[in-house]
Design an enzyme around this catalytic site. Structure first.
Site, PDB file in Angstrom:
ATOM      1  N   LYS A  50      95.570 -41.622   2.988  1.00  0.00           N
ATOM      2  CA  LYS A  50      94.732 -42.768   3.361  1.00  0.00           C
ATOM      3  C   LYS A  50      94.116 -42.539   4.737  1.00  0.00           C
ATOM      4  O   LYS A  50      92.917 -42.750   4.948  1.00  0.00           O
ATOM      5  CB  LYS A  50      95.571 -44.058   3.348  1.00  0.00           C
ATOM      6  N   GLN A  94     102.635 -49.701   4.462  1.00  0.00           N
ATOM      7  CA  GLN A  94     102.975 -49.053   3.202  1.00  0.00           C
ATOM      8  C   GLN A  94     104.236 -49.670   2.594  1.00  0.00           C
ATOM      9  O   GLN A  94     105.235 -49.884   3.280  1.00  0.00           O
ATOM     10  CB  GLN A  94     103.158 -47.542   3.421  1.00  0.00           C
ATOM     11  N   ASP A 117      94.974 -54.905   1.868  1.00  0.00           N
ATOM     12  CA  ASP A 117      95.820 -54.684   0.688  1.00  0.00           C
ATOM     13  C   ASP A 117      95.781 -55.879  -0.263  1.00  0.00           C
ATOM     14  O   ASP A 117      96.215 -55.763  -1.415  1.00  0.00           O
ATOM     15  CB  ASP A 117      97.281 -54.530   1.141  1.00  0.00           C
TER      16      ASP A 117
HETATM   17  N1  GUN Z   1     102.693 -48.877  -2.208  1.00  0.00           N
HETATM   18  C1  GUN Z   1     102.192 -48.531  -3.416  1.00  0.00           C
HETATM   19  N2  GUN Z   1     100.897 -48.930  -3.539  1.00  0.00           N
HETATM   20  C2  GUN Z   1     100.586 -49.540  -2.370  1.00  0.00           C
HETATM   21  C3  GUN Z   1      99.396 -50.170  -1.889  1.00  0.00           C
HETATM   22  O1  GUN Z   1      98.358 -50.266  -2.557  1.00  0.00           O
HETATM   23  N3  GUN Z   1      99.475 -50.669  -0.628  1.00  0.00           N
HETATM   24  C4  GUN Z   1     100.611 -50.611   0.118  1.00  0.00           C
HETATM   25  N4  GUN Z   1     100.599 -51.158   1.317  1.00  0.00           N
HETATM   26  N5  GUN Z   1     101.734 -50.061  -0.303  1.00  0.00           N
HETATM   27  C5  GUN Z   1     101.707 -49.519  -1.544  1.00  0.00           C
END
Ligand code: GUN
Length: 291
Positions: A50, A94, A117
């Protein structure tokens, strides 16, 4: 037909790049903070991907990798600092954090306007209320874009979602049942407690597998001609693979693919699209400040 998420993601990134350039010409650089607590190797890989993609697109990107011993208070004070930083328009913590962290409390502390998110209760409510001023979680948004770009007719279709998570299953159901492009489907959410899962999944014109179990969806669970979106990213041991493991989805691809009219691969399917939607949401957050 294979629906390449990597290819569709390239198209989304090209659009996002144009939006970033337009913002920069107005003196605004979008900023994203990505936070990882702990040393889960899969999460480390996602967070780095990311951060790298954000930097490549010209987004101001800030990565915080914190030790697993980070306390709730320390994480909350980092969130406060990120909320207050005017150079940051998006904040991502995350998931999942280590077990001693109260994740819902952390999510509630994020400024909803920076919650790219779409996990904050206000944004969850906005999705349920068809209010477009919120943020939609990146993975289901990426799945929906997949369907739209591949020309899959969702209106009137029977969609079955395997999995009821906050990150994928629930928001996916809301998106597919909403009115408009990529929506208007008849949605069923099935999960580990559903009775006779194969009978439910065989009803699907569109099957979204988000259950987190390698190869769970077998050929007998899929109707001939179905569209299958595989959200799973599972590491399985593989002694002859260079890293000692390989990444597989929730679908037994080899046996299911011949039955499908379209299917997404793993890797190279939903994963790149999740990142593409995160970048797009971050740019949206910045655009809202100047429009
Ligand atoms: N863990 C798995 N997918 C995601 C996501 O889209 N965002 C975040 N913050 N954590 C994740």
């Amino acid at each position: 037909m294979l629906i390449s998420g990597a290819e569709i993601a390239k198209k989304v990134h090209a659009e996002t790049k144009q939006r970033i350039d337009a913002l920069k010409s107005r003196g605004l650089t979008p900023g994203l903070a990505v936070v990882l607590v702990g040393d889960n190797p899969a999460s480390q890989a996602y967070v780095r991907a990311k951060d790298k993609r954000a930097a490549e697109l010209g987004i101001h990107s800030l990565k915080h990798e914190l030790p697993a011993s980070t306390t709730q208070e320390e994480l909350l004070s980092l969130v406060d600092a990120l909320n207050a930083d005017p150079a940051l328009h998006g904040i991502l913590i995350q998931s999942p954090p280590p077990p001693h962290i109260d994740e819902p409390a952390i999510v509630r502390a994020i400024n909803p306007d920076k919650d790219v998110d779409g996990f904050h209760p206000l944004n969850v409510a906005k999705l349920a209320l068809d209010d477009p001023t919120g943020f939609v979680p990146c993975t289901p948004l990426g799945c929906q874009r997949h369907l739209i770009e591949a020309g899959v007719q969702t209106a009137g279709a029977r969609a079955v979602i395997l999995g009821r998570s906050m990150i994928v299953g629930k928001p996916m159901a809301l998106l597919l049942m909403a009115k408009g492009p990529g929506g208007d489907a008849t949605v069923t959410v099935a999960h580990s407690r559903s009775r006779d899962l194969p009978a439910i999944t065989r009803e699907a014109d569109i099957l979204i597998a988000a259950i987190g179990r390698p190869g769970f969806v077998t050929a007998d669970m899929v109707r001939e001609g179905a569209v299958v979106i595989d959200v799973g990213i599972n590491r399985v041991d593989d002694l002859i693979a260079p890293k000692g493991y390989r990444i597989v989805g929730d679908v037994d691809f080899q046996n299911v693919a011949p039955k499908c009219s379209a299917i997404t691969p793993v890797p190279g399917g939903v994963g790149p699209m999740t990142i593409a939607m995160l970048m797009a949401n971050t740019v949206t957050a910045a655009e809202r400040l100047v429009s």
